[in-house]
Write a protein that holds these residues in place. Structure first.
Motif, PDB file in Angstrom:
ATOM      1  N   ILE A 121       0.859  -1.188   0.000  1.00 37.19           N
ATOM      2  CA  ILE A 121       0.000   0.000   0.000  1.00 37.19           C
ATOM      3  C   ILE A 121       0.892   1.233   0.000  1.00 37.19           C
ATOM      4  CG2 ILE A 121      -1.775   1.297   1.241  1.00 37.19           C
ATOM      5  CD1 ILE A 121      -2.461  -1.390   2.653  1.00 37.19           C
ATOM      6  N   GLU A 122       0.679   2.120  -0.936  1.00 38.58           N
ATOM      7  CA  GLU A 122       1.375   3.403  -0.939  1.00 38.58           C
ATOM      8  C   GLU A 122       0.511   4.419  -0.197  1.00 38.58           C
ATOM      9  OE1 GLU A 122       2.470   4.677  -4.808  1.00 38.58           O
ATOM     10  OE2 GLU A 122       3.535   2.822  -5.316  1.00 38.58           O
ATOM     11  N   LEU A 123       1.100   5.072   0.798  1.00 41.20           N
ATOM     12  CA  LEU A 123       0.362   6.112   1.526  1.00 41.20           C
ATOM     13  C   LEU A 123       0.344   7.372   0.663  1.00 41.20           C
ATOM     14  CD1 LEU A 123       1.733   5.530   5.138  1.00 41.20           C
ATOM     15  CD2 LEU A 123      -0.343   4.612   4.078  1.00 41.20           C
ATOM     16  N   PRO A 124      -0.836   7.827   0.258  1.00 41.05           N
ATOM     17  CA  PRO A 124      -0.906   8.877  -0.768  1.00 41.05           C
ATOM     18  C   PRO A 124      -0.592  10.283  -0.276  1.00 41.05           C
ATOM     19  CG  PRO A 124      -3.109   8.267  -0.070  1.00 41.05           C
ATOM     20  CD  PRO A 124      -2.171   7.345   0.641  1.00 41.05           C
ATOM     21  N   TYR A 125      -0.690  10.517   1.031  1.00 38.37           N
ATOM     22  CA  TYR A 125      -0.415  11.849   1.550  1.00 38.37           C
ATOM     23  C   TYR A 125       0.112  11.732   2.981  1.00 38.37           C
ATOM     24  CZ  TYR A 125      -5.392  10.753   2.229  1.00 38.37           C
ATOM     25  OH  TYR A 125      -6.571  10.110   2.474  1.00 38.37           O
ATOM     26  N   ASP A 126       0.439  12.865   3.593  1.00 33.19           N
ATOM     27  CA  ASP A 126       1.111  12.880   4.890  1.00 33.19           C
ATOM     28  C   ASP A 126       0.320  12.113   5.943  1.00 33.19           C
ATOM     29  OD1 ASP A 126       2.884  14.526   3.626  1.00 33.19           O
ATOM     30  OD2 ASP A 126       2.093  16.380   4.486  1.00 33.19           O
ATOM     31  N   PHE A 158       3.046  -6.119  10.045  1.00 33.38           N
ATOM     32  CA  PHE A 158       3.026  -5.126   8.967  1.00 33.38           C
ATOM     33  C   PHE A 158       4.342  -4.348   8.960  1.00 33.38           C
ATOM     34  CE2 PHE A 158      -1.354  -6.141   9.537  1.00 33.38           C
ATOM     35  CZ  PHE A 158      -2.020  -5.834   8.366  1.00 33.38           C
ATOM     36  N   GLU A 159       4.911  -4.142   7.770  1.00 28.62           N
ATOM     37  CA  GLU A 159       6.102  -3.301   7.629  1.00 28.62           C
ATOM     38  C   GLU A 159       5.644  -1.898   7.236  1.00 28.62           C
ATOM     39  OE1 GLU A 159       9.141  -4.919   5.131  1.00 28.62           O
ATOM     40  OE2 GLU A 159       8.629  -6.985   5.666  1.00 28.62           O
ATOM     41  N   ILE A 160       5.916  -0.935   8.104  1.00 25.13           N
ATOM     42  CA  ILE A 160       5.397   0.421   7.892  1.00 25.13           C
ATOM     43  C   ILE A 160       6.558   1.395   7.773  1.00 25.13           C
ATOM     44  CG2 ILE A 160       3.974   2.258   8.857  1.00 25.13           C
ATOM     45  CD1 ILE A 160       2.387   0.066  10.326  1.00 25.13           C
ATOM     46  N   SER A 161       6.618   2.090   6.655  1.00 27.46           N
ATOM     47  CA  SER A 161       7.625   3.129   6.445  1.00 27.46           C
ATOM     48  C   SER A 161       6.921   4.470   6.284  1.00 27.46           C
ATOM     49  CB  SER A 161       8.467   2.812   5.208  1.00 27.46           C
ATOM     50  OG  SER A 161       7.658   2.853   4.043  1.00 27.46           O
ATOM     51  N   LYS A 162       7.661   5.470   5.898  1.00 28.63           N
ATOM     52  CA  LYS A 162       7.086   6.817   5.779  1.00 28.63           C
ATOM     53  C   LYS A 162       5.989   6.872   4.727  1.00 28.63           C
ATOM     54  CE  LYS A 162       8.306  11.635   4.810  1.00 28.63           C
ATOM     55  NZ  LYS A 162       9.394  12.583   4.460  1.00 28.63           N
ATOM     56  N   ASN A 163       6.206   6.185   3.598  1.00 29.89           N
ATOM     57  CA  ASN A 163       5.300   6.333   2.459  1.00 29.89           C
ATOM     58  C   ASN A 163       4.582   5.055   2.057  1.00 29.89           C
ATOM     59  OD1 ASN A 163       6.036   9.116   2.049  1.00 29.89           O
ATOM     60  ND2 ASN A 163       7.938   8.395   1.130  1.00 29.89           N
ATOM     61  N   SER A 164       4.784   3.951   2.793  1.00 29.38           N
ATOM     62  CA  SER A 164       4.165   2.710   2.344  1.00 29.38           C
ATOM     63  C   SER A 164       3.918   1.764   3.508  1.00 29.38           C
ATOM     64  CB  SER A 164       5.050   2.022   1.296  1.00 29.38           C
ATOM     65  OG  SER A 164       6.274   1.611   1.875  1.00 29.38           O
ATOM     66  N   VAL A 165       3.088   0.754   3.246  1.00 34.08           N
ATOM     67  CA  VAL A 165       2.794  -0.321   4.200  1.00 34.08           C
ATOM     68  C   VAL A 165       2.853  -1.634   3.436  1.00 34.08           C
ATOM     69  CG1 VAL A 165       1.056  -1.342   5.707  1.00 34.08           C
ATOM     70  CG2 VAL A 165       1.321   1.145   5.632  1.00 34.08           C
TER      71      VAL A 165
END
Length: 527
Positions: free
Chosen positions: A447-452, A479-486
């Protein structure tokens, strides 16, 4: 028939002047511009009397059909309600904000819509030229509102107030946007009309003033008295009125061209959908509002359209503004929000590719109930509101799609309220991540996190720290969670957060591969 625009334009111009005078008068608590206000009341009444007399002539000579004449009469009747308010203005029973809102929404906006409809009624007029003319009318109106707002700001010394300054800057930004759009839609003759008239000391000084209000500049109140401000802005408004009249003269097909020029073939479609690529056109044709529309209806709409790219942070409109354009998302993200009394904001919706932005305001000819701001660089198609409303009245196919669109939007709002406002934090985040996964649909476990993340937290109606703690619970569950993706621990990890609405967009739903066929199994209860 284009002479009709002259009479309506005179009434519009007088109402814009009346609004400015009334704001200056009430802002000063009656100490400034009383004589000027009473004079402009008389001038406005005279301008409307002329239109009333012309309306009788139009009835007699059948210049318009009866339905259209009735439309004109209804607008005039609504505009004349201002008569009952004039004594109350002189008695200081309204504040400046109420005056700006009342004139803008109840009188001036309907008059502008009517002028566009009159231009469209004349089949000899060029639709592309009408589009440019429509955008110029909006440009003139935005500057007219600046005249009124600036007068209020100078009298009340409000330019140091952040909220006031933001609204003033937004008006200037809107003018720049309408000016760019006008020049994008205008032909060479219309551009020449504007450039040859919009000159002089007042225009130059106001351009310099606008430059000083750009972000990053040290901002201070204009070094003018309220009276001088009103005089200078009125001088520019008078020039814009001259441009408006000249543009009305250019609306007919091939107006102003020599016989040799008018006989040349004109590639209308390319210019009328200026800026719309083939790929964008194909995407637009597949949107629910436009899919399978007859070609003549679709082309008739798109010849008035414009596609623009907007950077993150760009305000599209503010709550309470007149709904002047229909916005349709082609890419990117836009947030709809409402401001609070404490200066904070509540995010109401996040919109992306294929969504229409506050479309019910345009369809119902109402003010925008929320503000809209670009959250991630976006490409947006816009259509002038008067044109879209008129086309809806003319074509049953569009009217049915309006009903369907408003029904779908209502259902979406209820669904999001249930999933965002009524559920525990973990379920909100899980539902949101699954919604993104299904919408993106490219990689089954990414999953790409689309905004802040701060904006995601606001959209999910939780504090940033609550959102962070909730993400940690997901991280603890693989779950692997980074700044911009999951990244999901397995492709079914979010299925327990599914509901019937999300299920409709899932390829596995209704097949043996679906781990949550009833969309109500609490598969993630151990979070």
């Amino acid at each position: 028939m284009n002479k009709t625009l002259l009479y309506l334009g005179n009434a519009l111009h007088q109402m814009q002047a009346e609004r400015g005078c009334a704001v200056l008068f009430t802002s000063s608590k009656g100490t400034l511009f009383r004589d000027e206000l009473e004079t402009v009341f008389e001038q406005s009444a005279a301008a409307f009397n002329v239109v009333r007399e012309k309306l009788k002539e139009w009835h007699n000579v059948h210049a318009f059909d009866d339905d259209f004449l009735n439309k004109i009469e209804v607008v005039l009747d609504n505009c004349e309600t201002v008569k009952s308010r004039r004594n109350r203005i002189l008695n200081l029973e309204f504040n400046p904000t109420e005056i700006i809102s009342g004139y803008s929404h109840n009188v001036i906006s309907p008059l502008i819509d009517l002028m566009v409809l009159v231009a469209l009624f004349n089949k000899d007029n060029d639709p592309a030229k009408i589009s440019a003319y429509s955008y110029f009318l909006q440009l003139k109106e935005k500057f007219g509102r600046e005249r009124a707002l600036g007068a209020r700001g100078l009298v009340t010394k409000s330019f140091e107030n952040r909220e006031f300054l933001d609204r003033f800057r937004f008006l200037v930004s809107e003018q720049n946007s309408f000016k760019r759009t006008f020049f994008a839609m205008a032909d060479d003759q219309q551009k020449h009309v504007y450039d040859s008239i919009m000159q002089g000391n007042a225009v130059q000084k106001l351009t310099e003033l606008h430059d000083s209000f750009k972000p990053g500049h040290k901002t201070s109140a204009p070094a003018l008295t309220p009276q001088d401000w009103f005089g200078m802005t009125s001088e520019k408004m008078d020039l814009m009125k001259t441009v408006e009249e000249k543009l009305a003269e250019t609306l007919e097909k091939d107006a102003g061209l020599s016989p040799d020029q008018s006989s040349l073939p004109r590639i209308q479609v390319t210019r009328q959908v200026d800026g719309i690529t083939t790929e964008q056109r194909n995407f637009i044709e597949e949107l629910p509002f436009f899919i399978n529309l007859p070609e003549d209806i679709l082309t008739g709409l798109l010849q008035h359209a414009q596609v623009r790219e907007y950077k993150k942070g760009k305000l599209l409109f503010l709550e309470g503004e007149v709904s002047s354009r229909l916005h349709i998302m082609l890419s990117g993200w836009v947030k709809l929000f409402k401001g609070t009394a404490q200066g904070e904001e509540t995010v109401m919706q996040m919109l992306s590719s294929g969504d229409m932005i506050s479309e019910s305001s345009v369809f119902l000819n109402a003010n925008y109930p929320v503000s809209a701001q670009v959250a991630k660089q976006a490409v947006i198609l816009t259509l002038p509101a008067p044109i879209i409303r008129e086309r809806i009245k003319e074509h049953n196919e569009l009217a049915l799609r309006v009903v369907a669109s408003m029904s779908k939007n209502s259902h979406t709002l209820i669904q999001e309220f249930e999933n965002i406002r009524l559920k525990p934090a973990t379920e909100r985040v899980g539902w949101f991540l699954l919604k993104l996964l299904l919408e993106q649909g490219q990689v089954p476990d990414l999953i790409e996190l689309p905004y802040d993340k701060s904006l995601i937290a606001s959209y999910l109606d939780m504090k940033p720290e609550t959102f962070s703690r909730t993400l940690k619970r997901f991280r603890d569950n693989g779950f692997e969670i980074s700044k911009n993706s999951v990244i999901l621990p397995n492709i079914n990890a979010l299925c327990g957060f599914c509901d019937h609405d999300l299920a409709s967009g899932c390829d596995k739903h209704g097949t043996p591969a679906c781990p949550n066929p009833d969309c109500d199994q609490d598969l993630n209860a151990d979070f």
